[in-house]
Enzyme design. Structure first.
Site, PDB file in Angstrom:
ATOM      1  N   GLY A  10       0.780  -1.235   0.000  1.00  0.00           N
ATOM      2  CA  GLY A  10       0.000   0.000   0.000  1.00  0.00           C
ATOM      3  C   GLY A  10       0.811   1.284   0.000  1.00  0.00           C
ATOM      4  O   GLY A  10       0.339   2.309   0.485  1.00  0.00           O
TER       5      GLY A  10
ATOM      6  N   ASN B  79      -5.646   2.558 -13.103  1.00  0.00           N
ATOM      7  CA  ASN B  79      -4.660   1.628 -12.557  1.00  0.00           C
ATOM      8  C   ASN B  79      -3.274   2.244 -12.685  1.00  0.00           C
ATOM      9  O   ASN B  79      -3.013   2.994 -13.627  1.00  0.00           O
ATOM     10  CB  ASN B  79      -4.714   0.316 -13.359  1.00  0.00           C
ATOM     11  CG  ASN B  79      -3.697  -0.706 -12.903  1.00  0.00           C
ATOM     12  OD1 ASN B  79      -3.572  -0.991 -11.709  1.00  0.00           O
ATOM     13  ND2 ASN B  79      -2.955  -1.265 -13.838  1.00  0.00           N
TER      14      ASN B  79
ATOM     15  N   HIS C 290       0.632   1.120 -13.224  1.00  0.00           N
ATOM     16  CA  HIS C 290       1.431  -0.040 -13.643  1.00  0.00           C
ATOM     17  C   HIS C 290       2.905   0.357 -13.653  1.00  0.00           C
ATOM     18  O   HIS C 290       3.252   1.425 -14.162  1.00  0.00           O
ATOM     19  CB  HIS C 290       0.996  -0.515 -15.033  1.00  0.00           C
ATOM     20  CG  HIS C 290       1.743  -1.726 -15.484  1.00  0.00           C
ATOM     21  ND1 HIS C 290       1.444  -2.994 -15.014  1.00  0.00           N
ATOM     22  CD2 HIS C 290       2.814  -1.867 -16.298  1.00  0.00           C
ATOM     23  CE1 HIS C 290       2.291  -3.855 -15.550  1.00  0.00           C
ATOM     24  NE2 HIS C 290       3.134  -3.204 -16.324  1.00  0.00           N
TER      25      HIS C 290
ATOM     26  N   ASP D  94      -4.016  -3.956 -18.848  1.00  0.00           N
ATOM     27  CA  ASP D  94      -3.089  -2.830 -19.072  1.00  0.00           C
ATOM     28  C   ASP D  94      -3.286  -2.181 -20.443  1.00  0.00           C
ATOM     29  O   ASP D  94      -2.365  -1.545 -20.970  1.00  0.00           O
ATOM     30  CB  ASP D  94      -1.612  -3.266 -18.905  1.00  0.00           C
ATOM     31  CG  ASP D  94      -1.331  -3.790 -17.502  1.00  0.00           C
ATOM     32  OD1 ASP D  94      -1.895  -3.244 -16.534  1.00  0.00           O
ATOM     33  OD2 ASP D  94      -0.563  -4.755 -17.374  1.00  0.00           O
TER      34      ASP D  94
ATOM     35  N   GLU E 256       5.674   6.408  -9.740  1.00  0.00           N
ATOM     36  CA  GLU E 256       4.324   6.034  -9.322  1.00  0.00           C
ATOM     37  C   GLU E 256       3.727   6.997  -8.298  1.00  0.00           C
ATOM     38  O   GLU E 256       2.591   7.455  -8.437  1.00  0.00           O
ATOM     39  CB  GLU E 256       4.319   4.619  -8.716  1.00  0.00           C
ATOM     40  CG  GLU E 256       4.673   3.538  -9.713  1.00  0.00           C
ATOM     41  CD  GLU E 256       4.587   2.148  -9.118  1.00  0.00           C
ATOM     42  OE1 GLU E 256       3.611   1.823  -8.434  1.00  0.00           O
ATOM     43  OE2 GLU E 256       5.525   1.356  -9.339  1.00  0.00           O
TER      44      GLU E 256
HETATM   45  C1  GAR Z   1       3.228  -1.133  -7.447  1.00  0.00           C
HETATM   46  O1  GAR Z   1       4.527  -1.093  -7.970  1.00  0.00           O
HETATM   47  C2  GAR Z   1       2.212  -1.153  -8.568  1.00  0.00           C
HETATM   48  O2  GAR Z   1       2.583  -0.377  -9.671  1.00  0.00           O
HETATM   49  C3  GAR Z   1       2.220  -2.615  -8.917  1.00  0.00           C
HETATM   50  O3  GAR Z   1       2.266  -3.276  -7.671  1.00  0.00           O
HETATM   51  C4  GAR Z   1       2.962  -2.455  -6.730  1.00  0.00           C
HETATM   52  C5  GAR Z   1       2.103  -2.285  -5.491  1.00  0.00           C
HETATM   53  O4  GAR Z   1       2.806  -1.638  -4.468  1.00  0.00           O
HETATM   54  N1  GAR Z   1       1.060  -2.963  -9.694  1.00  0.00           N
HETATM   55  C6  GAR Z   1       1.081  -3.868 -10.674  1.00  0.00           C
HETATM   56  O5  GAR Z   1       2.061  -4.502 -10.968  1.00  0.00           O
HETATM   57  C7  GAR Z   1      -0.244  -4.031 -11.413  1.00  0.00           C
HETATM   58  N2  GAR Z   1      -0.063  -4.717 -12.653  1.00  0.00           N
HETATM   59  P1  GAR Z   1       2.065  -0.944  -3.240  1.00  0.00           P
HETATM   60  O6  GAR Z   1       1.111  -1.955  -2.650  1.00  0.00           O
HETATM   61  O7  GAR Z   1       3.184  -0.613  -2.294  1.00  0.00           O
HETATM   62  O8  GAR Z   1       1.364   0.289  -3.758  1.00  0.00           O
END
Ligand code: GAR
Length: 213
Positions: A15, A123, A125, A166, A196
């Protein structure tokens, strides 16, 4: 004045993106919307602790049995994906959510769910789409693939969610340099920090503002 755009954040793990959204709300980067609900498919997601600390309503909708021990938030155990999506939809609709943000949500949503919230799901990515995306590319796997390919630049993308994994319209992208000594973990961290956590809150504000008008 219109009410703030109501945002649901769907999570599965640490999160940190949820935290970036919460911090952006506090610092005023997000001022047209508010996180009104956090939903997780996993009872052990640390994201839930982050939500609890901020007093944001949260719930778990999980296909795992016996996951609810020690949790003070509602946990719904569901037998299959269809029931899981139905419950998520019920909670989202009850909370009168305008915008759904997938922030590390590791469940591929069905066309039925996506069409129900057409143009209202985004989303984040961790690559520059169309590189290293689609089925099977999530979390660390994305960065492993980028390093294996030897790309010198990667980054992150925020996009609308449609029925193609995606594949929805791109809203924002930011490039990040790959270093010689990067591991999947160091690259993942830098993509989060430099891309991000910046473009996700900025995009949420942009959409929330548009929604208010
Ligand atoms: C993040 O890097 C997000 O971009 C990725 O999972 C991670 C979650 O981190 N999402 C994907 O790969 C979706 N295809 P977080 O729980 O610390 O935000």
């Amino acid at each position: 004045m219109n009410r703030l755009t109501r945002i649901a954040v769907l999570v599965s793990g640490g999160g940190t993106n949820l935290q970036a959204i919460i911090d952006a709300q506090k610092s005023g980067i997000i001022r047209s919307g508010e996180v009104s609900l956090v939903l997780s498919n996993s009872a052990s997601a640390y994201a839930l602790t982050r939500a609890e600390k901020e007093g944001i309503p949260a719930a778990v909708v999980t296909r795992k049995k016996g996951a609810s021990e020690g949790l003070s938030i509602p946990v719904y155990e569901v037998p299959d994906k269809e029931t899981q999506e139905n419950k998520l939809m019920e909670l989202i609709d009850e909370a009168e959510i305008d915008l759904i943000v997938l922030a590390g949500f590791m469940v591929v949503l069905s066309e039925r769910f996506i069409n129900h919230y057409k143009d209202r799901i985004i989303n984040v990515h961790p690559s520059l789409i169309p590189s290293f995306c689609g089925d099977g590319f999530y979390g660390l796997k994305v960065h492993e693939a980028a390093l294996a390919k030897g790309v010198k630049v990667t980054g992150a993308t925020v996009h609308y969610v449609n029925e193609i994994t995606d594949g929805g319209r791109i809203l924002a992208q930011k490039a990040v340099e790959v270093r010689e000594d990067d591991t999947p973990e160091t690259l993942q961290r830098r993509v989060m920090e430099e891309a991000e956590w910046i473009i996700l809150p900025e995009t949420i504000e942009r959409i929330s503002y548009e929604h208010l008008r």
